[in-house]
Write an enzyme that holds these catalytic residues in place. Structure first.
Site, short mmCIF file in Angstrom:
data_model
loop_
_atom_site.label_atom_id
_atom_site.label_comp_id
_atom_site.label_asym_id
_atom_site.label_seq_id
_atom_site.Cartn_x
_atom_site.Cartn_y
_atom_site.Cartn_z
N GLU A 191 2.36 -2.86 0.13
CA GLU A 191 2.73 -4.12 -0.50
C GLU A 191 3.92 -3.84 -1.41
OE1 GLU A 191 1.06 -7.67 -3.43
OE2 GLU A 191 -0.26 -5.99 -2.91
N ARG B 279 -9.12 8.32 -0.38
CA ARG B 279 -7.90 8.28 -1.18
C ARG B 279 -7.65 9.66 -1.78
NH1 ARG B 279 -8.29 3.64 -5.57
NH2 ARG B 279 -6.32 4.61 -6.13
N LYS C 129 -1.00 0.82 -9.73
CA LYS C 129 0.32 0.23 -9.97
C LYS C 129 0.34 -0.57 -11.26
CE LYS C 129 1.93 -0.13 -5.18
NZ LYS C 129 2.29 -1.06 -4.09
#
Length: 571
Positions: free
Chosen positions: A49, A276, A286
């Site tokens: 994204e 992850r 983020k």
């Protein structure tokens, strides 16, 4: 006959060994191929994204997807899942493309979820017509409350069974911008008692009257991630949609959405999850990275203390070191904390092979060779990198007055001090053997100048008997007459604890390391002014550095990538 049997046995053994060496994702792909998937149908994607810069956690997803593309000679799309115009910008798109290229990967196509907005809308209309979606006029907080929890049945919306024609009309008017933000949403009609909360009539579209970085003001409604992501995979005919474990609970919804549009004969994309990558002393949220910038803890996304790819690049990390790090971490199903020391080890390992050796003095003290003729200078030959066979040599200037490291001299020292001391000898790297004679001090008793004598026949590489004489220490230096001033930025960990955001009730900013950066002024050999920004260097006997983009023609800035040595050994 016996030879044939032995050959078959050997072949089976080799096949078993190869199977054992596959990670679980590769095994899934191999099983799919064995069950009818054609090799030419294999396709992957990396779908960030564009709402921030990529960080160290993204490097794992990049390396997995593009690495599989290389392994299976399959195309990999770079697709931007740009469904939230509130947070997405072209700057982030550009930075992501730069990062992926820098890591050494090539994509097949650059695509955007926004390319599919019309198709997604048309499919949503079809779901309404089929009674599988409806327009809900409740506020988002009410919808959340009605979902309850996994052990308690959800409450159906009073609009769940409204007539199809009403939902169709309202959905079109939502698209046309007739309603205020938050007043309506389109929800899928699935199962309000499912133990999987994602299946409890998830929102598919929300009203958002914000300009999009690609579509402008065309759309007044935007698809939610879960709806757009899987259908985008299907449109692109992605065979294996690989994502992190946080999306494991979303897989049933991913499959439900896919079932609504799937056409027989097309590739049915498969979502699978991997762990992850969490690295100690780093954060990868983020939102929290943006806060570091907003509160001036760091100087932007590419600050060398940031765990972003652009920050690591600016600090001097190499693509090969990061890819090797990901390879050592491996592909796992269970999350764990990776020690930052492993990353540093991989960086040192690569820089040792590729970094040019140069001389710089970061805590300088003047050294005068009293018996070297005043005004004389000469250019000496020194190797660029002994680890590289074809790295070659370069010329460095030598003169009567030099700078050496302050820690490389002691007036008096024991037998275990192998650097310069009064009455002791040491070799100047690629130059001569010198002997400490006397010092000059200021009014505070601090040494300001060291005086020495040199053996003029001891020049390195000259082949004389004196040049072959062994002394226990070798130190680096720069010619004072030719040296250029350098600003050296030494970076330490940004946080003081391994997991700065592990404690939910404690602000992660409480763990900021106040000494994460220190700046010192030194001197370097004159060739340093000509090195390119980002070029890997080893300041001999000090550490690995790279020239920073802040450098000017009068101020040469070098970032420390990593110290020269560490006791860490990977398992």
């Amino acid at each position: 006959m016996q030879i044939v049997v032995l050959f078959d046995i050997l072949k089976r053994i080799l096949m078993e060994e190869e199977k054992k060496s596959l990670n679980f994702i590769e095994q899934i792909i191999e099983d799919d191929l064995a069950n009818g998937l054609k090799r030419e149908q294999i396709r992957f994607r990396f779908p960030p994204e564009p709402n921030g810069y990529l960080h160290v956690g993204h490097t794992k997803a990049i390396c997995i997807n593009f690495g599989l593309g290389e392994k299976y000679n399959a195309p990999v799309n770079l697709r931007f899942d740009d469904t939230n115009p509130e947070k997405e910008e072209q700057e982030f798109v550009d930075s992501i493309m730069k990062d992926v290229e820098w890591l050494g990967f090539k994509w097949d196509k650059v695509l955007y979820a926004s390319d599919y907005f019309q198709q997604l809308y048309d499919w949503a209309v079809q779901l309404i017509k089929e009674g599988k979606a409806y327009v809900d006029e409740q506020p988002s907080e009410v919808i959340t409350e009605q979902r309850k929890n996994p052990t308690e049945p959800g409450i159906e919306s009073p609009f769940r069974n409204r007539p199809v024609e009403e939902s169709l009309d309202l959905f079109e008017r939502m698209k046309n911008g007739e309603f205020e933000e938050g007043s309506m949403s389109l929800r899928a009609k699935i199962d309000m008692v499912s133990p999987n909360m994602n299946m409890r009539d998830p929102v598919m579209y929300r009203i958002l009257k914000r300009p999009h970085h690609r579509t402008g003001t065309t759309w007044k409604i935007y698809p939610m991630y879960d709806w757009a992501h899987g259908e985008s995979d299907y449109i692109e005919q992605i065979s294996h949609s690989l994502c992190s474990l946080e999306f494991e609970n979303h897989r049933p919804l991913y499959n439900w959405y896919l079932d609504q549009v799937y056409e027989e004969g097309r590739v049915k994309n498969k979502q699978r999850e991997f762990a992850r990558m969490n690295v100690s002393y780093m954060i990868t949220s983020k939102r929290k990275l943006q806060r570091l910038i907003a509160e001036n803890v760091v100087n932007g996304w590419d600050d060398p203390r940031m765990p972003t790819i652009s920050g690591m690049r600016r600090k001097g990390y190499t693509p090969a070191s990061i890819r090797n790090f990901i390879d050592k971490v491996g592909v796992a199903k269970r999350e764990n904390l990776i020690e930052i020391q492993l990353l540093d080890f991989c960086v040192r390992e690569d820089l040792n092979k590729v970094a040019k050796r140069v001389m710089a003095v970061v805590d300088p003290i003047k050294l005068v060779i009293e018996n070297y003729p005043e005004g004389q200078e000469e250019w000496l030959e020194t190797e660029n990198n002994p680890e590289q066979e074809n790295a070659g040599t370069r010329q460095i200037p030598f003169s009567r007055e030099l700078y050496i490291e302050r820690e490389d001299f002691k007036e008096e020292a024991g037998n275990k001090f192998f650097r310069l001391k009064l009455g002791g000898e040491v070799r100047l790297k690629s130059a001569y053997i010198i002997k400490g004679e006397r010092v000059e001090k200021d009014e505070n008793g601090e040494i300001t100048t060291i005086y020495a004598t040199y053996d003029e026949k001891s020049k390195s590489g000259s082949g004389t008997e004196e040049s072959l004489r062994k002394v226990k220490g070798t130190i680096h230096w720069v010619s004072a007459k030719h040296a250029i001033p350098v600003e050296v930025r030494n970076y330490e960990k940004l946080f003081t604890v391994e997991q700065p955001d592990a404690e939910k009730d404690v602000d992660f900013l409480n763990f900021i390391n106040p000494e994460s950066i220190s700046t010192i002024q030194g001197f370097g050999e004159p060739g340093l002014k000509d090195v390119a920004v980002g070029e890997p260097l080893q300041f001999q006997r000090i550490g690995y550095f790279t020239k920073d983009q802040d450098s000017t023609d009068t101020n040469y800035v070098f970032n420390r990538t990593v110290t020269l040595k560490d006791s860490y050994k990977p398992e």
